[in-house]
Scaffold this motif. Structure first.
Motif, short mmCIF file in Angstrom:
data_model
loop_
_atom_site.label_atom_id
_atom_site.label_comp_id
_atom_site.label_asym_id
_atom_site.label_seq_id
_atom_site.Cartn_x
_atom_site.Cartn_y
_atom_site.Cartn_z
N TYR A 1 0.80 -1.23 0.00
CA TYR A 1 0.00 0.00 0.00
C TYR A 1 0.83 1.28 0.00
O TYR A 1 0.27 2.37 -0.08
CB TYR A 1 -0.96 -0.01 1.20
CG TYR A 1 -1.99 -1.09 1.09
CD1 TYR A 1 -3.16 -0.89 0.37
CD2 TYR A 1 -1.79 -2.33 1.70
CE1 TYR A 1 -4.11 -1.89 0.25
CE2 TYR A 1 -2.74 -3.34 1.59
CZ TYR A 1 -3.90 -3.11 0.87
OH TYR A 1 -4.84 -4.10 0.76
N LEU A 2 2.15 1.16 0.09
CA LEU A 2 2.99 2.35 0.05
C LEU A 2 2.79 3.07 -1.27
O LEU A 2 2.75 2.44 -2.34
CB LEU A 2 4.47 1.99 0.24
CG LEU A 2 4.86 1.44 1.60
CD1 LEU A 2 6.34 1.05 1.61
CD2 LEU A 2 4.54 2.41 2.72
N GLY A 3 2.62 4.37 -1.22
CA GLY A 3 2.42 5.16 -2.42
C GLY A 3 1.00 5.17 -2.93
O GLY A 3 0.70 5.82 -3.93
N ALA A 4 0.10 4.48 -2.26
CA ALA A 4 -1.30 4.35 -2.74
C ALA A 4 -2.12 5.61 -2.55
O ALA A 4 -3.24 5.69 -3.05
CB ALA A 4 -1.98 3.18 -2.04
N ARG A 5 -1.62 6.58 -1.86
CA ARG A 5 -2.29 7.83 -1.52
C ARG A 5 -3.46 7.58 -0.56
O ARG A 5 -3.28 7.61 0.62
CB ARG A 5 -2.73 8.61 -2.76
CG ARG A 5 -1.54 9.06 -3.56
CD ARG A 5 -1.78 10.14 -4.56
NE ARG A 5 -3.05 10.18 -5.22
CZ ARG A 5 -3.26 10.81 -6.35
NH1 ARG A 5 -2.28 11.46 -6.92
NH2 ARG A 5 -4.45 10.85 -6.90
N ARG A 6 -4.66 7.39 -1.06
CA ARG A 6 -5.83 7.27 -0.19
C ARG A 6 -6.50 5.91 -0.39
O ARG A 6 -6.70 5.47 -1.51
CB ARG A 6 -6.82 8.38 -0.51
CG ARG A 6 -8.01 8.42 0.44
CD ARG A 6 -9.09 9.38 -0.03
NE ARG A 6 -8.71 10.77 -0.02
CZ ARG A 6 -9.03 11.65 0.92
NH1 ARG A 6 -9.71 11.24 1.98
NH2 ARG A 6 -8.67 12.91 0.82
N ILE A 7 -6.86 5.30 0.74
CA ILE A 7 -7.56 4.02 0.72
C ILE A 7 -8.85 4.21 1.52
O ILE A 7 -8.81 4.63 2.68
CB ILE A 7 -6.73 2.89 1.33
CG1 ILE A 7 -5.41 2.75 0.59
CG2 ILE A 7 -7.52 1.59 1.34
CD1 ILE A 7 -4.40 1.88 1.32
N PHE A 8 -9.97 3.89 0.92
CA PHE A 8 -11.25 3.95 1.63
C PHE A 8 -11.55 2.61 2.24
O PHE A 8 -11.34 1.57 1.61
CB PHE A 8 -12.37 4.35 0.67
CG PHE A 8 -12.30 5.79 0.25
CD1 PHE A 8 -12.99 6.76 0.96
CD2 PHE A 8 -11.53 6.18 -0.83
CE1 PHE A 8 -12.90 8.10 0.59
CE2 PHE A 8 -11.45 7.50 -1.23
CZ PHE A 8 -12.14 8.47 -0.51
N ILE A 9 -12.00 2.63 3.51
CA ILE A 9 -12.41 1.40 4.17
C ILE A 9 -13.86 1.52 4.59
O ILE A 9 -14.32 2.62 4.86
CB ILE A 9 -11.50 1.02 5.36
CG1 ILE A 9 -11.56 2.08 6.46
CG2 ILE A 9 -10.09 0.77 4.91
CD1 ILE A 9 -10.88 1.66 7.76
N PRO A 10 -14.60 0.40 4.63
CA PRO A 10 -14.14 -0.94 4.29
C PRO A 10 -13.94 -1.08 2.78
O PRO A 10 -14.56 -0.38 2.00
CB PRO A 10 -15.25 -1.86 4.78
CG PRO A 10 -16.48 -1.00 4.77
CD PRO A 10 -16.01 0.39 5.03
N GLN A 11 -13.06 -1.99 2.41
CA GLN A 11 -12.69 -2.15 1.01
C GLN A 11 -13.68 -3.00 0.21
O GLN A 11 -13.65 -2.97 -1.00
CB GLN A 11 -11.28 -2.72 0.89
CG GLN A 11 -10.24 -1.75 1.40
CD GLN A 11 -8.86 -2.32 1.35
OE1 GLN A 11 -8.64 -3.50 1.48
NE2 GLN A 11 -7.88 -1.43 1.16
N SER A 12 -14.48 -3.78 0.89
CA SER A 12 -15.42 -4.62 0.11
C SER A 12 -16.84 -4.42 0.55
O SER A 12 -17.13 -3.84 1.54
CB SER A 12 -15.05 -6.09 0.26
OG SER A 12 -14.98 -6.45 1.63
#
Length: 133
Positions: free
Chosen positions: A122-133
């Motif tokens: 996930y390094l460099g991914a900027r933004r991750i929304f959770i939950p993912q599924s």
């Protein structure tokens, strides 16, 4: 892994951290939630200051509503300063559901743990929304 808890999630974070603990993850993974107060960070700090502080201290910012418009918006900061080594920002898609819906909260925990376990992906991914599924 250390998470910088955005000021808008302070109360939510207690419930979220409790769910992580009750599932036994704290016995397996070193997860720590740190508040703006603990970092001597004013709650009215702009997104650029918050993002830089998190990156400099190897913390993942956990938020629900950082700005997407403007020269110091989180989105703009990530576009300008994110590298392949930057830690992602994790955004809870629905903060109210995190508090009020135990199934949703469990899905958020699962997503967060997945990210922690495989952080290099996930390094460099900027933004991750959770939950993912």
């Amino acid at each position: 892994m250390i998470f910088l808890i955005d000021h808008n999630l302070k109360g939510h974070a207690l419930v979220f951290f409790g769910a992580i603990a009750s599932q036994g993850w704290l016995n397996i993974l070193p997860i720590q939630f740190v508040t703006f107060d603990e970092m001597s960070l004013p709650i009215d700090s702009d997104d650029r200051v918050v993002w830089r502080l998190a990156q400099e201290n190897q913390m993942i910012l956990l938020t629900a509503n950082r700005s997407m418009k403007g020269k110091d918006s989180l989105e703009q900061v990530m576009r300008e300063e994110n590298t392949s080594e930057s830690l992602p920002v994790i955004t809870v898609s629905n903060a109210d559901r995190l508090l009020n819906d135990s199934e949703y909260r469990e899905r958020c925990v699962e997503s967060l743990i997945e990210i922690v376990l495989d952080i290099d992906t996930y390094l460099g991914a900027r933004r991750i929304f959770i939950p993912q599924s």
